[in-house]
Design a protein around this motif. Structure first.
Motif, mmCIF file in Angstrom:
data_model
loop_
_atom_site.group_PDB
_atom_site.id
_atom_site.type_symbol
_atom_site.label_atom_id
_atom_site.label_comp_id
_atom_site.label_asym_id
_atom_site.label_seq_id
_atom_site.Cartn_x
_atom_site.Cartn_y
_atom_site.Cartn_z
ATOM 1 N N GLY A 1 0.828 -1.207 0.000
ATOM 2 C CA GLY A 1 0.000 0.000 0.000
ATOM 3 C C GLY A 1 0.859 1.252 0.000
ATOM 4 N N GLU A 2 1.866 1.257 0.844
ATOM 5 C CA GLU A 2 2.693 2.461 0.950
ATOM 6 C C GLU A 2 3.535 2.669 -0.318
ATOM 7 N N ALA A 3 3.934 1.580 -0.949
ATOM 8 C CA ALA A 3 4.670 1.718 -2.216
ATOM 9 C C ALA A 3 3.762 2.399 -3.243
ATOM 10 N N GLN B 1 9.374 9.124 4.704
ATOM 11 C CA GLN B 1 8.664 8.515 5.837
ATOM 12 C C GLN B 1 8.022 7.190 5.425
ATOM 13 N N GLU B 2 7.332 7.191 4.295
ATOM 14 C CA GLU B 2 6.631 5.965 3.874
ATOM 15 C C GLU B 2 7.614 4.825 3.570
ATOM 16 N N VAL B 3 8.766 5.175 3.018
ATOM 17 C CA VAL B 3 9.767 4.135 2.723
ATOM 18 C C VAL B 3 10.256 3.502 4.035
ATOM 19 N N HIS B 4 10.456 4.326 5.051
ATOM 20 C CA HIS B 4 10.861 3.772 6.357
ATOM 21 C C HIS B 4 9.749 2.888 6.937
ATOM 22 N N HIS B 5 8.505 3.342 6.794
ATOM 23 C CA HIS B 5 7.383 2.552 7.339
ATOM 24 C C HIS B 5 7.331 1.181 6.672
ATOM 25 N N THR B 6 7.505 1.216 5.338
ATOM 26 C CA THR B 6 7.467 -0.048 4.604
ATOM 27 C C THR B 6 8.523 -1.007 5.135
ATOM 28 N N TRP C 1 5.288 5.224 16.481
ATOM 29 C CA TRP C 1 6.165 5.996 15.574
ATOM 30 C C TRP C 1 5.474 6.174 14.220
ATOM 31 N N HIS C 2 4.911 5.097 13.705
ATOM 32 C CA HIS C 2 4.211 5.158 12.423
ATOM 33 C C HIS C 2 3.031 6.135 12.526
ATOM 34 N N ALA C 3 2.315 6.062 13.637
ATOM 35 C CA ALA C 3 1.150 6.944 13.824
ATOM 36 C C ALA C 3 1.575 8.412 13.832
ATOM 37 N N GLU D 1 4.061 9.836 12.345
ATOM 38 C CA GLU D 1 4.418 10.323 11.009
ATOM 39 C C GLU D 1 3.208 10.365 10.075
ATOM 40 N N GLU D 2 2.235 9.480 10.308
ATOM 41 C CA GLU D 2 1.014 9.537 9.486
ATOM 42 C C GLU D 2 0.238 10.814 9.760
ATOM 43 N N VAL D 3 0.203 11.234 11.030
ATOM 44 C CA VAL D 3 -0.475 12.494 11.359
ATOM 45 C C VAL D 3 0.291 13.654 10.720
#
Ligand code: FE2
Ligand code: FE2
Length: 286
Positions: free
Chosen positions: A50-52, A79-84, A161-163, A165-167
């Motif tokens: 999804g993030e990709a 940020q999204e690359v780190h989350h993935t 942490w993910h939350a 960065e999503e905000v």
């Protein structure tokens, strides 16, 4: 109500952190609760692909937006690359715990392949819709840290942490959409994003419920017990879906903007509670 915009002093900070590589988690890592664990595992399984897709669909417009938004897109992508990367590691532990997640991953791949057939702006609109989902779940998680209180320490830190960065980046896809569709009538822009959001919402609830039940089946929890447990988790207590419902609904308001609700205080609070490393330190550790 007049729509607001992204705060001028917003800072989107990619925190390049790693979590829990060495940790051995219980199979039901979220408080020993099979239902909470299954739902959050089902969410996590969708994130890497999804993030990709989010990155791909937003980055495509990077050179068409004003410099400030282009800078935000760069931070969003990092940020999204780190989350993935972290959810890939997390999902590996889900598999190591004995869950077969292949069919779920294939389902996500097929849905995204369908979305990739659409017009680039329609694809962006899917990302805007899903980013609203992640933002409202993230908001909820930061508002009620007790939701993850029963998780293993590293899992709790990773999800929070993910939350955070999503905000922080919740309006990047939205602002990109608003910029690239600025030539359309406001009603048309609203209708497109609302219709896409409705469709994405149906798929989200259907897909995540189905995957949660499929994971529970692998725990030997089936039939009425499985359904009752899942519905109670989603709608009863803690009410993972019930609690996000008002924010979900707000997306349909014609003047909606993700920063209508400035929840940056939650970021500061969670950061100090988690004692996340400063970005400089984090970079050095990467
Ligand atoms: Fe993310
Ligand atoms: Fe995101």
């Amino acid at each position: 109500m007049a729509s607001l915009a992204t705060p001028a002093d917003l800072k989107i900070t990619p925190r390049n952190l790693r979590f829990g590589r060495e940790e051995r988690r219980d199979r039901w890592w979220l408080g020993g609760d099979p239902f909470a664990t299954a739902f959050n595992n089902a969410m996590s399984i969708t994130f890497p692909q999804g993030e990709a897709f989010f990155v791909e669909t937003v980055r495509r417009f990077r050179d068409q937006v004003p410099p400030e938004l282009a800078g935000q897109i760069d931070a969003f992508v990092r940020q999204e690359v780190h989350h993935t990367r972290e959810h890939v590691a997390f999902n590996r532990q889900v598999s190591d715990a004995g869950y077969d997640t292949k069919a779920m991953e294939e389902w996500v791949r097929d849905r995204l392949a369908e979305s990739r057939q659409q017009h680039p702006v329609a694809q962006l609109c899917v990302t805007v819709a899903l980013e609203h989902f992640t933002a409202i779940f993230a908001h909820q998680m930061l508002t009620n840290p007790s939701l993850f209180a029963g998780a293993s320490e590293e899992a709790r830190r990773m999800w929070l942490w993910h939350a955070i960065e999503e905000v922080e980046h919740k309006a990047v896809a939205f602002d990109t959409y608003m910029h690239v569709t600025r030539g359309l009538k406001p009603t048309k822009r609203w209708a497109i994003r609302s219709l896409v959001f409705w469709r994405v919402s149906k798929n989200f609830v259907r897909g995540r419920t189905r995957d949660t039940l499929a994971l529970l089946r692998q725990d030997g929890i089936t039939g009425l017990r499985a359904w009752a447990g899942v519905l109670w988790y989603l709608i009863g207590k803690p009410g993972a879906l019930r609690k996000v419902f008002p924010m979900w609904l707000s997306y349909f308001r014609p003047g909606f903007h993700p920063w209508d609700h400035d929840d940056r205080h939650l970021i500061a609070k969670a950061e100090s509670e988690l004692r996340l490393a400063a970005p400089e330190t984090a970079k050095a550790a990467a």
